[in-house]
Every structure is written in structure tokens, then in C-alpha cells.
Design a protein around this motif. Structure first.
Motif, PDB file in Angstrom:
ATOM      1  N   ARG A  79      -3.957   3.958   3.235  1.00  0.00           N
ATOM      2  CA  ARG A  79      -3.488   5.143   2.515  1.00  0.00           C
ATOM      3  C   ARG A  79      -2.171   4.894   1.769  1.00  0.00           C
ATOM      4  O   ARG A  79      -1.630   5.811   1.168  1.00  0.00           O
ATOM      5  CB  ARG A  79      -3.326   6.313   3.482  1.00  0.00           C
ATOM      6  N   THR A  80      -1.665   3.670   1.829  1.00  0.00           N
ATOM      7  CA  THR A  80      -0.394   3.356   1.188  1.00  0.00           C
ATOM      8  C   THR A  80      -0.618   2.903  -0.258  1.00  0.00           C
ATOM      9  O   THR A  80      -1.708   2.450  -0.633  1.00  0.00           O
ATOM     10  CB  THR A  80       0.341   2.247   1.959  1.00  0.00           C
ATOM     11  N   VAL A  81       0.439   2.993  -1.049  1.00  0.00           N
ATOM     12  CA  VAL A  81       0.379   2.565  -2.447  1.00  0.00           C
ATOM     13  C   VAL A  81       0.207   1.049  -2.534  1.00  0.00           C
ATOM     14  O   VAL A  81      -0.500   0.523  -3.414  1.00  0.00           O
ATOM     15  CB  VAL A  81       1.661   3.006  -3.185  1.00  0.00           C
ATOM     16  N   GLU A  82       0.854   0.325  -1.612  1.00  0.00           N
ATOM     17  CA  GLU A  82       0.753  -1.131  -1.621  1.00  0.00           C
ATOM     18  C   GLU A  82      -0.695  -1.585  -1.442  1.00  0.00           C
ATOM     19  O   GLU A  82      -1.154  -2.539  -2.091  1.00  0.00           O
ATOM     20  CB  GLU A  82       1.625  -1.731  -0.516  1.00  0.00           C
ATOM     21  N   TYR A  83      -1.424  -0.900  -0.564  1.00  0.00           N
ATOM     22  CA  TYR A  83      -2.825  -1.262  -0.343  1.00  0.00           C
ATOM     23  C   TYR A  83      -3.641  -1.003  -1.608  1.00  0.00           C
ATOM     24  O   TYR A  83      -4.473  -1.834  -1.999  1.00  0.00           O
ATOM     25  CB  TYR A  83      -3.390  -0.458   0.836  1.00  0.00           C
ATOM     26  N   GLN A  84      -3.423   0.137  -2.254  1.00  0.00           N
ATOM     27  CA  GLN A  84      -4.173   0.460  -3.463  1.00  0.00           C
ATOM     28  C   GLN A  84      -3.874  -0.551  -4.582  1.00  0.00           C
ATOM     29  O   GLN A  84      -4.773  -0.930  -5.351  1.00  0.00           O
ATOM     30  CB  GLN A  84      -3.823   1.880  -3.928  1.00  0.00           C
ATOM     31  N   PHE A  85      -2.628  -1.014  -4.660  1.00  0.00           N
ATOM     32  CA  PHE A  85      -2.276  -1.986  -5.690  1.00  0.00           C
ATOM     33  C   PHE A  85      -2.936  -3.337  -5.417  1.00  0.00           C
ATOM     34  O   PHE A  85      -3.445  -3.998  -6.330  1.00  0.00           O
ATOM     35  CB  PHE A  85      -0.755  -2.137  -5.761  1.00  0.00           C
ATOM     36  N   SER A  86      -2.873  -3.781  -4.154  1.00  0.00           N
ATOM     37  CA  SER A  86      -3.450  -5.085  -3.813  1.00  0.00           C
ATOM     38  C   SER A  86      -4.968  -5.082  -3.846  1.00  0.00           C
ATOM     39  O   SER A  86      -5.584  -6.143  -3.919  1.00  0.00           O
ATOM     40  CB  SER A  86      -2.953  -5.530  -2.428  1.00  0.00           C
TER      41      SER A  86
END
Length: 430
Positions: free
Chosen positions: A196-203
Motif C-alpha cells: 500500500r506504499t508509494v515505494e511499492y507502486q513505483f517499483s
């Protein structure tokens, strides 16, 4: 029989003693039944339908064990009145002939000393003593024919104790299996929050193109060893001992499930860890059940504990071999899903999408693995219950485990199989 065996009959026993024993037994039974009822109400309140059904299965199996014990009690006279020749009764014993001679001599010495003390203690009650003698040996039909009972009264009493020990171990193992499985899945909660984090969505950009072997999932599963089926099994065998479900596998399997069953943009809203936990509870209903084939193998286990078969050197390893084979197969399935990604194309867009299929499992039956896990857990509980019962009834150095290596093997294998199956294999299957 006047007393159903040596000792006083109920007509020679104070009624307050009989009533006290019955009261305690009824009270304990009511308390246990009430506790199970409260657990069922709590599971219903928490909407844990699968666990409630598993509890009902455990209750039905405890009732089955109680029914077996009741049949032993009712059929005791029928069993003891079945007579067989002494030469037939002398076959397939847990003890060696030499060991049996030693035990017989020891029993004779103990019995003679016990009878001598008994004569001095009850010499003033000749009537009661004669009644005890008549109850103990006056109606031995088999001895009159020069034969021996199929199973003695003492043996049937010991079987009653074994059934009780088996029931206790079965319940404890069911609770321990679920507790270890949930403990394993609790470590996946942080991975689920990470999605649910932005970092996960970016990667995990869905528009990003990469070579399949350059993804995290590809680097783990696509290597030189995946070109050989033999090496795949060797590597997957050892992988189940170290991080059987690593983070990259969890996230990739999660993404594949979302893409196959949910809307494209529902990734952040879906709790895959909670879904797997519910799946484990559904599988738990099968794990706690005892099917007729499993009972058949349990009877074979009792049969194999015969002198000369050296059962302690191979029987405890059967559950271990099965659980290791199942764990390796599950790791192989994940690796084959990675190979399928590469077969569809060297370049992937976004996160690799795995596609599970029944054809990856033995005989196209995924549930077969669950049945094997069920077999392993019950047989493991059965063997440890048998070990505890023989230790309690016959002592540490009995014919059932007279070798030190027997004790070490049975205890070690029992603990190892339980941890592997509950903490590694069952969560991986779920």
C-alpha cells in the motif's frame, strides 16, 4: 465372574465410593463439553466458520474414540473368551523370546511376594479371599482348554489407556498445527502493508518493460539449475529449509492472484495475507479429519511394532520423507510457474504474472497434497501418542523401545515433522 477380575466387586464396595467416582467423571465430562461449547460460540461470534467446522470434526472424532473405548468395554468378555493355541499366541511379539523369559521370571517373583503379603493381610477374611480367588482364576475357560485368551483383560485395559492418550495427543497436535501455521503467516503481514506504499507502486510500475530473468522473481528462479529437472528438485529440496516463502515469491503470487481474480485497480484494497489465512482455516478442516485409510495405516503401525522388524529404524522416517517430498514439490511448482513466464516471452511488462494450474500437481489433483499433509500430521501424532503410552505403561526400557537410539529417533522425528509440516509445508500449500 464375581468381580470381573481380581479384587472386590461393586457389591463389596461402599456406595459412597462408587457415587464419588461417578460424580467426578460426570463433572469432568460436563466441564470439557462446556469448554468446547464456549469455544464454538466464540468462533461463531468471530465469523470463523471454517474453524467452527474443524472444531465439530474434532468433537466427532473424539466421540468416535469414545465409541471405540465403549465397544472394548462391552465386548471385553467376548474378546477374552476367544481362545487360541499357545504356539499361535507366541508369534509376532514386541519382545524377543529371551527378553520375555526375563520378564516372566521377574513377574513370578513379584507375584509370589505380593501373594505372601496378601495372605498375611487378609487371613481374617477367609470368605472375601476365597471370592477373590474365584474371581481371579476360577472361570478361566482358555486355561481349562490348554489355550490362552486372544487378548487378556489386562491388555484390553491398556488399550483403553492408549485410546485416551491418542485423543489427548490428537487435540494437542491440531491446536499446535494451527498455531504454528498462523505464526508463520503473521510474518507476511508486513509484506502486505508494504503493497500500500508509494515505494511499492513505483517499483512495480505496470508500464515498465524488463527481461523476465532480470526481475526479482526471475533472479530467484531462473538460473542455470532450472535447465535440468534433476537440479530443480535438488535446489527446491534445500529451499524449503531456508525461507520457504520469501518476500519476492509472496508478492509475485499475490500479484498473480489479483490479476486473475480481481479488478485491475483493486491491488491496494485487497488483503492477500488475510485471504491466505482464511484458506489455511479451510484446509485445517481436512487436516484434522481422520479418514478410514488413515485409520488403516494406524493399525498397520501397531502391527509393525514387532521384534525383529526394527521398526524404530524406518517407521518414524515415513512421515518425514512424505513431508519433505511434499515441500519439495510445492517449491518445484513455484519454479515451474517462473519458467512458464519465460516461455511466454523473454520480456515482461510490469510485474511477472504467474499462472497456477492443476497440471503442475501430481495427477492434476492439488488436494492430494493436502491429504498427504493430513496423513503425515495424524501419523506423527499417533506415533508420539504410542511412544508416550508405552513409556507410561511399560517403562523407559520396555520391549517397544529398548534401544537408546529408538528413544532419540522417535522424539526427534516427532518434533521435526511437526515443525516442518505446520510451520513450513502447510502455510506454503495454503
Amino acid at each position: 465372574m464375581a468381580g470381573g477380575g481380581a479384587g472386590r466387586s461393586l457389591e463389596e464396595t461402599p456406595t459412597w465410593a462408587v457415587a464419588a467416582v461417578c460424580f467426578v467423571l460426570v463433572l469432568i465430562s460436563i466441564i470439557i463439553e462446556h469448554i468446547l461449547h464456549l469455544i464454538g460460540k466464540w468462533l461463531k461470534k468471530k465469523h470463523k466458520r471454517a474453524l467452527y467446522e474443524a472444531l465439530e470434526k474434532i468433537k466427532s472424532e473424539l466421540m468416535l474414540l469414545g465409541f471405540i473405548s465403549l465397544l472394548l468395554t462391552v465386548g471385553q468378555s467376548l474378546i477374552t473368551n476367544v481362545c487360541i493355541p499357545p504356539d499361535v499366541a507366541a508369534t509376532w511379539h514386541p519382545c524377543s523370546p529371551q527378553r520375555e523369559e526375563e520378564l516372566t521370571k521377574q513377574d513370578d517373583l513379584v507375584d509370589s511376594d505380593h501373594n505372601r503379603r496378601k495372605l498375611l493381610a487378609v487371613s481374617h477374611l477367609n470368605v472375601t479371599f476365597r471370592r477373590s480367588l474365584a474371581a481371579a482364576g476360577g472361570t478361566d475357560k482358555c486355561a481349562a482348554k490348554g489355550k490362552v485368551p486372544f487378548v487378556s483383560e489386562g491388555g484390553i485395559h491398556q488399550l483403553h489407556i492408549f485410546i485416551f492418550v491418542l485423543a489427548v495427543f490428537h487435540v494437542l497436535y491440531c491446536v499446535l498445527t494451527l498455531a504454528l501455521g498462523n505464526a508463520k503467516m503473521r510474518s507476511w503481514k508486513s509484506w502486505e502493508k508494504e503493497t500500500r506504499t508509494v515505494e511499492y507502486q513505483f517499483s512495480h510500475d505496470p508500464e515498465r518493460f524488463r527481461f523476465a530473468r532480470d526481475t526479482s522473481f526471475g533472479r530467484r528462479h531462473l538460473s542455470f539449475w532450472t535447465k535440468s529437472p534433476f537440479l530443480i528438485w535438488i535446489v527446491c529440496f534445500f529451499r524449503q529449509f531456508v525461507r520457504s516463502v520469501p518476500k519476492v515469491d509472496y508478492l509475485t503470487l499475490r500479484h498473480g492472484f489479483v490479476m486473475a481474480h480481481l479488478a485491475p485497480h483493486s491491488d491496494q484494497k485487497f488483503d492477500f495475507q488475510k485471504y491466505i489465512k482464511r484458506s489455511l482455516e479451510e484446509d485445517f478442516k481436512v487436516v484434522v479429519s481422520i479418514s478410514p485409510p488413515i485409520w488403516f495405516f494406524a493399525v498397520l503401525f501397531l502391527l509393525f511394532n514387532t521384534h525383529g522388524w526394527r521398526a524404530y529404524l524406518w517407521l518414524p522416517f515415513v512421515p518425514l520423507i512424505i513431508v519433505l517430498l511434499v515441500g519439495t514439490k510445492l517449491q518445484v511448482i513455484i519454479t515451474k510457474m517462473a519458467l512458464r513466464i519465460q516461455e511466454r516471452g523473454e520480456v515482461v511488462k510490469g510485474v511477472p504474472v504467474v499462472e497456477p494450474g492443476d497440471d503442475l500437481f501430481w495427477f492434476n489433483r492439488p488436494r492430494l497434497i493436502l491429504y498427504l499433509i493430513n496423513f503425515v500430521l495424524f501419523q506423527n501424532a499417533f506415533q508420539l501418542a504410542f511412544f508416550a503410552w508405552t513409556w507410561k505403561e511399560f517403562g523407559m526400557k520396555s520391549c517397544f523401545h529398548e534401544h537408546t537410539e529408538d528413544l532419540v529417533i522417535r522424539i526427534t522425528m516427532g518434533v521435526l515433522v511437526q515443525i516442518l509440516c505446520s510451520y513450513v509445508t502447510l502455510p506454503l500449500y495454503a
